[in-house]
Design a protein around this motif. Structure first.
Motif, PDB file in Angstrom:
ATOM      1  N   ALA A  36      -2.659  -5.091  -6.981  1.00  0.00           N
ATOM      2  CA  ALA A  36      -3.744  -6.298  -6.780  1.00  0.00           C
ATOM      3  C   ALA A  36      -3.447  -7.384  -5.784  1.00  0.00           C
ATOM      4  CB  ALA A  36      -3.032  -6.561  -8.437  1.00  0.00           C
ATOM      5  N   THR A  37      -2.314  -7.716  -5.347  1.00  0.00           N
ATOM      6  CA  THR A  37      -1.537  -8.694  -4.779  1.00  0.00           C
ATOM      7  C   THR A  37      -2.393  -7.609  -2.986  1.00  0.00           C
ATOM      8  OG1 THR A  37       0.945  -7.627  -5.656  1.00  0.00           O
ATOM      9  CG2 THR A  37       0.429  -9.130  -2.973  1.00  0.00           C
ATOM     10  N   VAL A  38      -2.446  -7.109  -2.741  1.00  0.00           N
ATOM     11  CA  VAL A  38      -3.233  -6.366  -1.740  1.00  0.00           C
ATOM     12  C   VAL A  38      -4.687  -7.358  -1.906  1.00  0.00           C
ATOM     13  CG1 VAL A  38      -4.443  -4.476  -0.551  1.00  0.00           C
ATOM     14  CG2 VAL A  38      -2.256  -4.264  -1.234  1.00  0.00           C
ATOM     15  N   GLU A  46      -4.926  15.844 -11.332  1.00  0.00           N
ATOM     16  CA  GLU A  46      -6.174  15.284  -9.990  1.00  0.00           C
ATOM     17  C   GLU A  46      -5.921  13.773  -9.603  1.00  0.00           C
ATOM     18  OE1 GLU A  46     -10.752  17.025  -9.471  1.00  0.00           O
ATOM     19  OE2 GLU A  46      -9.946  17.180 -11.586  1.00  0.00           O
ATOM     20  N   LEU A  47      -6.731  12.789 -10.794  1.00  0.00           N
ATOM     21  CA  LEU A  47      -6.632  11.725 -10.688  1.00  0.00           C
ATOM     22  C   LEU A  47      -6.076  10.950 -10.330  1.00  0.00           C
ATOM     23  CD1 LEU A  47      -9.117   9.637 -10.619  1.00  0.00           C
ATOM     24  CD2 LEU A  47      -7.435   8.515 -13.478  1.00  0.00           C
ATOM     25  N   SER A  48      -4.516  11.197 -10.004  1.00  0.00           N
ATOM     26  CA  SER A  48      -3.700  11.216  -9.514  1.00  0.00           C
ATOM     27  C   SER A  48      -3.661  11.185  -8.167  1.00  0.00           C
ATOM     28  CB  SER A  48      -2.068  11.293  -9.930  1.00  0.00           C
ATOM     29  OG  SER A  48      -1.448  12.395 -10.316  1.00  0.00           O
ATOM     30  N   ALA A  49      -3.981  12.377  -8.106  1.00  0.00           N
ATOM     31  CA  ALA A  49      -3.491  13.043  -6.884  1.00  0.00           C
ATOM     32  C   ALA A  49      -4.756  12.499  -5.538  1.00  0.00           C
ATOM     33  CB  ALA A  49      -4.064  14.290  -6.617  1.00  0.00           C
ATOM     34  N   ASN A  50      -5.866  11.762  -6.574  1.00  0.00           N
ATOM     35  CA  ASN A  50      -6.601  11.405  -5.247  1.00  0.00           C
ATOM     36  C   ASN A  50      -6.391   9.742  -5.299  1.00  0.00           C
ATOM     37  OD1 ASN A  50      -8.986  13.594  -5.676  1.00  0.00           O
ATOM     38  ND2 ASN A  50      -9.812  12.970  -7.616  1.00  0.00           N
ATOM     39  N   THR A  51      -5.538   9.972  -6.245  1.00  0.00           N
ATOM     40  CA  THR A  51      -5.358   8.520  -6.166  1.00  0.00           C
ATOM     41  C   THR A  51      -4.689   7.897  -4.772  1.00  0.00           C
ATOM     42  OG1 THR A  51      -5.905   7.524  -8.594  1.00  0.00           O
ATOM     43  CG2 THR A  51      -4.275   6.257  -7.141  1.00  0.00           C
ATOM     44  N   ASN A  52      -3.763   9.051  -5.175  1.00  0.00           N
ATOM     45  CA  ASN A  52      -2.925   9.091  -3.568  1.00  0.00           C
ATOM     46  C   ASN A  52      -3.223   9.154  -2.292  1.00  0.00           C
ATOM     47  OD1 ASN A  52      -0.185   9.671  -2.679  1.00  0.00           O
ATOM     48  ND2 ASN A  52       0.050  11.666  -2.602  1.00  0.00           N
ATOM     49  N   ASN A  53      -4.493  10.506  -2.669  1.00  0.00           N
ATOM     50  CA  ASN A  53      -5.174  10.323  -1.204  1.00  0.00           C
ATOM     51  C   ASN A  53      -5.831   9.296  -0.652  1.00  0.00           C
ATOM     52  OD1 ASN A  53      -4.622  12.992  -0.841  1.00  0.00           O
ATOM     53  ND2 ASN A  53      -5.763  14.048  -2.030  1.00  0.00           N
ATOM     54  N   ARG A  54      -6.739   8.597  -2.258  1.00  0.00           N
ATOM     55  CA  ARG A  54      -7.337   7.281  -1.506  1.00  0.00           C
ATOM     56  C   ARG A  54      -6.474   5.822  -0.465  1.00  0.00           C
ATOM     57  NH1 ARG A  54     -11.215   6.561  -6.922  1.00  0.00           N
ATOM     58  NH2 ARG A  54     -13.094   8.304  -6.095  1.00  0.00           N
ATOM     59  N   LEU A  80       0.663  -0.968   0.273  1.00  0.00           N
ATOM     60  CA  LEU A  80      -0.582  -0.225   0.092  1.00  0.00           C
ATOM     61  C   LEU A  80       1.045   1.299  -0.360  1.00  0.00           C
ATOM     62  CD1 LEU A  80      -2.876  -1.334   2.136  1.00  0.00           C
ATOM     63  CD2 LEU A  80      -2.737  -0.675  -0.242  1.00  0.00           C
ATOM     64  N   LYS A  81       1.813   1.466   1.029  1.00  0.00           N
ATOM     65  CA  LYS A  81       3.112   2.052   0.848  1.00  0.00           C
ATOM     66  C   LYS A  81       3.176   2.953  -0.584  1.00  0.00           C
ATOM     67  CE  LYS A  81       4.080   2.757   6.229  1.00  0.00           C
ATOM     68  NZ  LYS A  81       4.593   2.332   6.919  1.00  0.00           N
ATOM     69  N   LYS A  82       4.104   1.322  -1.008  1.00  0.00           N
ATOM     70  CA  LYS A  82       4.323   1.538  -2.637  1.00  0.00           C
ATOM     71  C   LYS A  82       3.351   2.036  -3.333  1.00  0.00           C
ATOM     72  CE  LYS A  82       7.526  -1.037  -5.624  1.00  0.00           C
ATOM     73  NZ  LYS A  82       7.774  -2.609  -5.803  1.00  0.00           N
ATOM     74  N   ALA A  83       2.208   2.060  -2.963  1.00  0.00           N
ATOM     75  CA  ALA A  83       1.435   2.305  -4.302  1.00  0.00           C
ATOM     76  C   ALA A  83       0.964   3.675  -4.495  1.00  0.00           C
ATOM     77  CB  ALA A  83       0.277   1.342  -3.820  1.00  0.00           C
ATOM     78  N   GLN A  84       1.254   3.877  -2.472  1.00  0.00           N
ATOM     79  CA  GLN A  84       0.559   5.894  -2.193  1.00  0.00           C
ATOM     80  C   GLN A  84       2.676   6.242  -2.784  1.00  0.00           C
ATOM     81  OE1 GLN A  84       0.596   6.926   1.688  1.00  0.00           O
ATOM     82  NE2 GLN A  84      -0.209   8.387   1.182  1.00  0.00           N
ATOM     83  N   GLN A  85       3.056   5.680  -2.868  1.00  0.00           N
ATOM     84  CA  GLN A  85       4.573   6.460  -3.326  1.00  0.00           C
ATOM     85  C   GLN A  85       4.676   6.617  -4.678  1.00  0.00           C
ATOM     86  OE1 GLN A  85       7.009   7.456  -0.792  1.00  0.00           O
ATOM     87  NE2 GLN A  85       7.824   8.732  -3.706  1.00  0.00           N
ATOM     88  N   ASP A 110       2.118  -0.052 -13.942  1.00  0.00           N
ATOM     89  CA  ASP A 110       1.808  -0.817 -14.131  1.00  0.00           C
ATOM     90  C   ASP A 110       2.354  -1.549 -12.851  1.00  0.00           C
ATOM     91  OD1 ASP A 110       0.770  -1.753 -16.493  1.00  0.00           O
ATOM     92  OD2 ASP A 110       2.971  -1.467 -17.401  1.00  0.00           O
ATOM     93  N   GLU A 111       3.292  -1.312 -12.293  1.00  0.00           N
ATOM     94  CA  GLU A 111       3.848  -0.830 -10.337  1.00  0.00           C
ATOM     95  C   GLU A 111       2.552  -1.167  -9.622  1.00  0.00           C
ATOM     96  OE1 GLU A 111       7.927  -0.415  -8.056  1.00  0.00           O
ATOM     97  OE2 GLU A 111       7.646   0.504  -9.432  1.00  0.00           O
ATOM     98  N   ALA A 112       2.700  -0.739  -9.722  1.00  0.00           N
ATOM     99  CA  ALA A 112       1.076   0.111  -8.571  1.00  0.00           C
ATOM    100  C   ALA A 112       0.283  -0.632  -8.180  1.00  0.00           C
ATOM    101  CB  ALA A 112       1.146   0.952  -8.846  1.00  0.00           C
TER     102      ALA A 112
END
Length: 740
Positions: A317-319, A404-412, A271-276, A310-312
């Protein structure tokens, strides 16, 4: 008759003149008396000398013990016999006694065996055995002695029996006396028992109804127990299945908890990695949006963006996969929980599991949304690549949207990470721990149930057995009720009858007695009072009639053996004159013989004779009859007549009942008895000895006179005729030189 008297007178003169003849005649007169006197004296009192008959006594009795007391009957018997003088008792050993009885020194031997007292006292054991004594007798010694020794043995047996009976009955009547005392003391209890019987008679029908009701309840209880026993195997299976399910669920939870422990750090890392990644994408887009875009490098840019996305997406997917596994674990736990709801002792928390399920589902949805957002970012990036040349004007707008979408994704992602750390993971751990604790408690309950089932089974089996026995007893009581009811009613009726007819106080008085008096009674319950109608003091006097009659006949035989029964000058007289002439001579000598023997019985032997005069007179009459018989057969038949007289003597000794009662004789002698002169002669003399019953005496006299008259008629009518034939035989016999 004149010539007959002449012959008689001549014989008397010859006897008186010839001293040799006189001596011979005197001997013939006295000799028959000696025969009678010696026999009478020899048998005067044969049973008065039994104290000289030696009998061996062997005591091997070892005694016995009864109720703590030693009893030695053999020893007591020996003491008694030493005081008894009826026999010559010889106390010795078995070997010595058997040698002496075999040799003839002892007439008999009585052996008291070693178990004599033991068997005699076995009467108190409930299994009585008869005591036996061994009795050996040498019958070769004497014909009468065994009868006397038998009597001695019988006396011993009777003595023992009498003492034993008196002792036993003394004890019994002492018990009766005690029983009477006890009855008197227990009279209130007896009356209480009577009342109890009457109450039972009254209550028995109610008891029967209770038995029937109890029997119905027992049958119902049997059905319940049978159903419970039928359910026990199913309960065992359900308990075992529950334990297996709990063990399996606990294992799954432990495995899930293990996997959660293994996956939680990775999930947080992903999750942290996806957030990063989302942050980097957002920063990148910001940088891109702030600088002049060189669309000539869009492919490089697009490639970089695509790799980051793809990495995110891979991390998300693992989560998502981890969350799905958690969801599956939660579903398995919930399903096991639903199964365990069948156990009555299991406690569930469905609301907590549903809350856990909602959290996991929401997390999966969020992860899926993030994936979709990243895919959308990736799609938009691709769209930038596809339409960069055609829609350059819209690039800025797209970058803005993408940023904006990436920012929302990061926040989510950040919100989800926070939610995962603070809510999802603790809640899941808490629910797993709670479920494991619940399963642990449920397992403990099921283990207790499993341990309890054998005890329940034992109790049910025991209850079933007891119930079966109780049911059988109730059925038996129900079946026996008619009999018991009938017997109780009969007993009650008998008690009422006894109360009406008998007073128990009278019974008590009857039982109370004097034991010593009763003991004496049973020692000799019947006392024989002997009333002698014709008492004769001794055996010799009782045998006097027989030996006297026998001596009279023997005297007649002696006369016809020595004296001539016919005259020498037979041609001078007729046969009838000769017959009567000699008959008077024989009569005279026979009367003298009888006078000597009868008066000698009375005067010399002192034989008891109730009627001495009649005894002598009856003897004379018998002598005349006997002489008529013997003289007639000899004078008519000659030597053949002598044989006939001897044969008649033999038959009369055996068959006349002189020594033994006629009823004890063989049938042949019983049949000839009425035709023997001895029968009536002995009875007639017994009348004189014991006391005359004239009816019997006249009866005997008549038959004797008939015998005498019959032979007188034979001699009077047939002497001459028969002598013609016998004379020839006599001549023949004389020629042989053997007969006179």
């Amino acid at each position: 008759m004149k010539n007959s008297w002449k012959i008689y007178s001549r014989d008397m003169r010859n006897i008186s003149k010839n001293w040799v003849a006189a001596i011979l005649i005197g001997g013939l007169i006295v000799l028959p008396s000696l025969y009678a006197w010696f026999n009478i004296k020899a048998s005067w009192d044969p049973y008065g000398q039994t104290d000289q008959i030696p009998i061996g006594i062997v005591n091997e009795d070892i005694g016995a013990e009864v109720e703590g007391e030693n009893i030695d009957v053999g020893k007591e018997l020996v003491k008694t016999l030493k005081k008894n003088k009826s026999m010559d008792w010889q106390f010795t050993t078995r070997d010595k006694a058997m040698d002496k009885v075999e040799y003839g020194d002892y007439y008999a031997v009585i052996v008291i065996p070693k178990d004599f007292s033991e068997k005699l006292t076995s009467v108190v054991s409930g299994k009585p055995r008869k005591s036996e004594m061994e009795y050996y007798v040498n019958e070769k010694i004497n014909a009468i002695a065994p009868k006397i020794t038998d009597k001695g043995a019988s006396v011993i047996v009777n003595e023992i029996s009498s003492k034993f009976i008196s002792t036993v009955n003394g004890v019994i009547f002492e018990m009766f006396n005690n029983l009477g005392v006890e009855l008197e003391k227990d009279l209130p209890d007896i009356q209480k028992f009577e009342n109890y019987i009457f109450e039972m008679e009254k209550q028995l029908p109610k008891s029967y109804e209770l038995i029937q009701d109890s029997l119905g309840d027992a049958k119902k209880a049997q059905t319940v127990i049978d159903n419970a026993q039928n359910k026990l195997p199913q309960a065992k299976d359900v308990t075992n299945q529950g334990l297996q399910t709990i063990d399996d669920t606990t294992a799954i939870l432990s495995e899930g908890e293990k996997k959660l422990n293994e996956m939680a750090p990775k999930i947080k890392q992903d999750l942290k990695k996806a957030q990063q990644v989302a942050s980097d994408v957002n920063n990148f887009l910001s940088d891109v949006n702030n600088v002049e875009v060189d669309f000539s490098k869009q492919e490089e840019l697009n490639k970089l963006l695509d790799e980051r996305v793809d990495e995110a997406i891979g991390s998300l997917a693992t989560v998502e996969e981890a969350l799905k596994q958690l969801k599956q674990l939660n579903n398995d736990e919930q399903n096991n929980g639903n199964q365990e709801e069948e156990q009555p002792s299991e406690a569930e928390n469905p609301s907590g599991k549903e809350e856990q399920q909602e959290i996991i589902d929401r997390a999966i949805t969020n992860v899926s949304t993030l994936k979709d957002a990243l895919k959308e970012v990736q799609g938009n990036a691709q769209e930038i690549s596809n339409f960069a040349n055609e829609k350059k004007d819209q690039v800025n707008s797209i970058f803005n949207d993408l940023q904006e979408l990436s920012a929302n994704t990061n926040n989510r992602i950040g919100d989800f990470l926070t939610e995962y750390e603070e809510e999802i993971e603790p809640t899941v751990r808490k629910q797993i721990s709670s479920a494991k604790e619940t399963l642990k408690n449920g397992r403990a309950i099921l283990v207790d149930i499993k341990k309890t089932i054998p005890e329940v089974e034992r109790i049910l089996n025991s209850t079933e057995a007891n119930l079966s026995d109780g049911k059988d007893m109730l059925e038996y009581m129900e079946g026996q009720y008619p009999y018991v009811n009938e017997k109780i009613n009969e007993l009650a009726d008998k008690i009422r009858n006894i109360q009406g007819e008998t007073d128990i106080n009278e019974i008590i008085q009857l039982l109370q007695n004097d034991p010593e008096a009763e003991k004496g009674f049973f020692a000799e319950p019947v006392k024989l009072n002997k009333n002698e109608l014709f008492p004769i003091p001794n055996y010799g006097s009782g045998m006097t009639p027989f030996y006297t009659v026998l001596a009279i006949w023997v005297g007649a035989l002696l006369l016809i053996s020595l004296l001539a029964t016919d005259v020498h000058d037979i041609n001078s007289y007729t046969a009838r004159e000769r017959y009567y002439g000699k008959l008077f001579t024989f009569f005279s000598i026979g009367i003298l013989q009888t006078l000597i023997v009868t008066s000698g019985d009375i005067l010399l032997l002192d034989a008891y004779v109730a009627e001495p005069g009649w005894f002598i007179l009856f003897g004379i009459i018998i002598s005349l009859v006997f002489m008529s018989i013997v003289y007639t057969v000899v004078t008519v038949f000659g030597d053949v007549g002598k044989a006939m007289a001897i044969i008649m003597l033999v038959l009369q000794i055996a068959g006349a009942g002189g020594t033994y009662p006629v009823v004890l004789l063989p049938s042949f002698f019983q049949k000839i008895n009425p035709f023997l002169p001895f029968t009536y002669a002995i009875d007639l003399m017994r009348e004189a000895v014991g006391g005359i019953v004239w009816d019997r005496a006249i009866h005997d006299l008549l038959f004797l006179l008939l015998f005498g008259l019959a032979f007188l008629i034979l001699g009077t009518l047939f002497k001459e005729r028969i002598n013609r034939q016998t004379h020839k035989l006599m001549e023949k016999s004389k020629k042989a030189g053997l007969f006179h």
